[in-house]
Enzyme design. Sequence first.
Site, PDB file in Angstrom:
ATOM      1  N   ALA A 130      11.914  22.823  10.401  1.00  0.00           N
ATOM      2  CA  ALA A 130      12.625  20.989  10.385  1.00  0.00           C
ATOM      3  C   ALA A 130      12.691  21.279   8.945  1.00  0.00           C
ATOM      4  O   ALA A 130      12.556  22.796   7.908  1.00  0.00           O
ATOM      5  CB  ALA A 130      10.867  20.712  10.731  1.00  0.00           C
ATOM      6  N   GLY A 151      10.480  24.073  14.130  1.00  0.00           N
ATOM      7  CA  GLY A 151      11.757  23.051  15.111  1.00  0.00           C
ATOM      8  C   GLY A 151      13.364  24.211  15.865  1.00  0.00           C
ATOM      9  O   GLY A 151      13.442  23.185  17.381  1.00  0.00           O
ATOM     10  N   GLU A 179      12.753  26.225  18.844  1.00  0.00           N
ATOM     11  CA  GLU A 179      11.871  25.126  19.577  1.00  0.00           C
ATOM     12  C   GLU A 179      12.787  24.094  20.139  1.00  0.00           C
ATOM     13  O   GLU A 179      12.998  24.005  21.669  1.00  0.00           O
ATOM     14  CB  GLU A 179      10.459  24.111  19.733  1.00  0.00           C
ATOM     15  N   GLU A 193       5.058  28.364  12.123  1.00  0.00           N
ATOM     16  CA  GLU A 193       4.235  26.561  11.237  1.00  0.00           C
ATOM     17  C   GLU A 193       3.891  26.980  10.687  1.00  0.00           C
ATOM     18  O   GLU A 193       2.902  26.605   9.695  1.00  0.00           O
ATOM     19  CB  GLU A 193       4.364  25.413  12.324  1.00  0.00           C
TER      20      GLU A 193
HETATM   21  N1  COA Z   1      14.280  22.795   4.978  1.00  0.00           N
HETATM   22  C1  COA Z   1      14.510  23.224   4.249  1.00  0.00           C
HETATM   23  N2  COA Z   1      15.411  23.945   3.400  1.00  0.00           N
HETATM   24  C2  COA Z   1      15.101  25.132   4.108  1.00  0.00           C
HETATM   25  C3  COA Z   1      15.050  25.640   4.600  1.00  0.00           C
HETATM   26  C4  COA Z   1      14.059  24.548   5.748  1.00  0.00           C
HETATM   27  N3  COA Z   1      13.328  25.132   7.290  1.00  0.00           N
HETATM   28  N4  COA Z   1      15.751  26.394   5.173  1.00  0.00           N
HETATM   29  C5  COA Z   1      15.936  27.013   4.527  1.00  0.00           C
HETATM   30  N5  COA Z   1      16.238  25.884   3.564  1.00  0.00           N
HETATM   31  C6  COA Z   1      17.240  26.537   2.286  1.00  0.00           C
HETATM   32  C7  COA Z   1      16.369  26.617   1.321  1.00  0.00           C
HETATM   33  O1  COA Z   1      15.712  25.882   0.781  1.00  0.00           O
HETATM   34  C8  COA Z   1      18.081  27.047   0.470  1.00  0.00           C
HETATM   35  O2  COA Z   1      17.885  25.838  -0.618  1.00  0.00           O
HETATM   36  P1  COA Z   1      18.634  26.051  -1.649  1.00  0.00           P
HETATM   37  O3  COA Z   1      19.607  26.719  -1.990  1.00  0.00           O
HETATM   38  O4  COA Z   1      19.193  24.504  -2.466  1.00  0.00           O
HETATM   39  O5  COA Z   1      17.949  27.129  -2.629  1.00  0.00           O
HETATM   40  C9  COA Z   1      18.593  27.475   1.521  1.00  0.00           C
HETATM   41  O6  COA Z   1      18.344  26.498   2.826  1.00  0.00           O
HETATM   42  C10 COA Z   1      19.123  28.861   1.719  1.00  0.00           C
HETATM   43  O7  COA Z   1      17.650  29.166   2.479  1.00  0.00           O
HETATM   44  P2  COA Z   1      17.225  30.499   1.083  1.00  0.00           P
HETATM   45  O8  COA Z   1      15.604  30.568   1.118  1.00  0.00           O
HETATM   46  O9  COA Z   1      17.934  31.141   0.250  1.00  0.00           O
HETATM   47  O10 COA Z   1      17.910  31.802   2.826  1.00  0.00           O
HETATM   48  P3  COA Z   1      17.723  33.650   2.887  1.00  0.00           P
HETATM   49  O11 COA Z   1      18.237  33.737   3.885  1.00  0.00           O
HETATM   50  O12 COA Z   1      17.063  33.690   1.523  1.00  0.00           O
HETATM   51  O13 COA Z   1      16.371  32.760   3.755  1.00  0.00           O
HETATM   52  C11 COA Z   1      15.292  32.156   5.873  1.00  0.00           C
HETATM   53  C12 COA Z   1      15.973  32.312   4.683  1.00  0.00           C
HETATM   54  C13 COA Z   1      15.277  30.773   6.799  1.00  0.00           C
HETATM   55  C14 COA Z   1      14.563  33.302   6.234  1.00  0.00           C
HETATM   56  C15 COA Z   1      13.958  31.157   4.808  1.00  0.00           C
HETATM   57  O14 COA Z   1      14.636  30.172   4.900  1.00  0.00           O
HETATM   58  C16 COA Z   1      12.924  30.361   5.466  1.00  0.00           C
HETATM   59  O15 COA Z   1      11.836  31.384   5.113  1.00  0.00           O
HETATM   60  N6  COA Z   1      13.359  29.309   5.479  1.00  0.00           N
HETATM   61  C17 COA Z   1      11.895  27.938   6.425  1.00  0.00           C
HETATM   62  C18 COA Z   1      11.558  28.447   7.864  1.00  0.00           C
HETATM   63  C19 COA Z   1      10.685  27.772   8.164  1.00  0.00           C
HETATM   64  O16 COA Z   1       9.318  27.953   7.792  1.00  0.00           O
HETATM   65  N7  COA Z   1      10.983  27.440   9.011  1.00  0.00           N
HETATM   66  C20 COA Z   1       9.409  26.709   9.979  1.00  0.00           C
HETATM   67  C21 COA Z   1       9.564  25.323   9.730  1.00  0.00           C
HETATM   68  S1  COA Z   1       8.382  23.955  10.200  1.00  0.00           S
END
Ligand code: COA
Length: 260
Positions: A66, A111, A114, A134
């Site tokens: 999400a 998500g 999911e 989550e």
């Molecule tokens: N929602 C919104 N934005 C997200 C996102 C999410 N779930 N996951 C990544 N992004 C965005 C980051 O904020 C970043 O944006 P920016 O460039 O404007 O700062 C961009 O995507 C790249 O992500 P980044 O975190 O810099 O890449 P990374 O390779 O270092 O890490 C992840 C990748 C996926 C490990 C990390 O982004 C992450 O943990 N995301 C959240 C995952 C999560 O908890 N999902 C469950 C949601 S319920």
Amino acid sequence: MSYEVIRYESAEGVATVTLNRPDVHNAMNEAMRRELTRCFGDIAVDDEVRVVVVTGAGERAFSAGADIREFVEPAAPTRFREQRKRVDFRQAMDRCWQPIVAAIRGYAFGGGLELALACDIRIASDDAQLGLTEINLAIIPGGGGTQRLPRVVGRGKALEMILTGARLSAAEALRIGLVERVVSAERVQAEAGELARTLADKAPVALRYAKESVVKGLELPLADGLRLEADLSTLLRTTDDRLEGARAFLEKRRPKWTGK
Ligand code: COA
């Protein structure tokens, strides 16, 4: 069909749905959820589409889940009421008779996983990471994860994943049966495409009933599931394609399916 945050392509019986927000690892915002619901709603009634592949744009993510930016917006009751009225896109996927293959490259979190769990067969790249993360945001999976994950990997492993929010490697996901195949990152799309074409070549009604028998049967007591299988199996004995399959075998040629 025109979309902004997903892409839709269809050729020779295989539809491909691509989550298309690569800048944010294909995080799912409200627009994406709406478009996916509409897209799978249309696919479910499209007899030309025989197999669906779901994947993410770019090389780094299937979907990071999400869109967390939406979490910091105030939770207005009207928004919740609107959401309650709508069909979740994963339920729209459940209504598709076509097999759905997930081609997972990179991250599949929250998500995103999911969505993959609502697919029928999952193929992951060897650098994929998967998890229902989550709990780390003080919420729980709300897109079917608490229900579909235990049905795929069993109660203990599902609870371990959901309660810890762990990120699993592709190798571990394969070991526990969360994905069916792991291939190199470069091969993921090709592997999913080849599988999709193999399935699209099968007799359409048999393909449909095979999925229905397994998917619906899993929700039934064994005796009722066996009844469902017997009914669908009997129905298939009435098709033209069944005669064509037998004749093609005896005449040592490729069958020509009509879907009748
Ligand atoms: N929602 C919104 N934005 C997200 C996102 C999410 N779930 N996951 C990544 N992004 C965005 C980051 O904020 C970043 O944006 P920016 O460039 O404007 O700062 C961009 O995507 C790249 O992500 P980044 O975190 O810099 O890449 P990374 O390779 O270092 O890490 C992840 C990748 C996926 C490990 C990390 O982004 C992450 O943990 N995301 C959240 C995952 C999560 O908890 N999902 C469950 C949601 S319920």
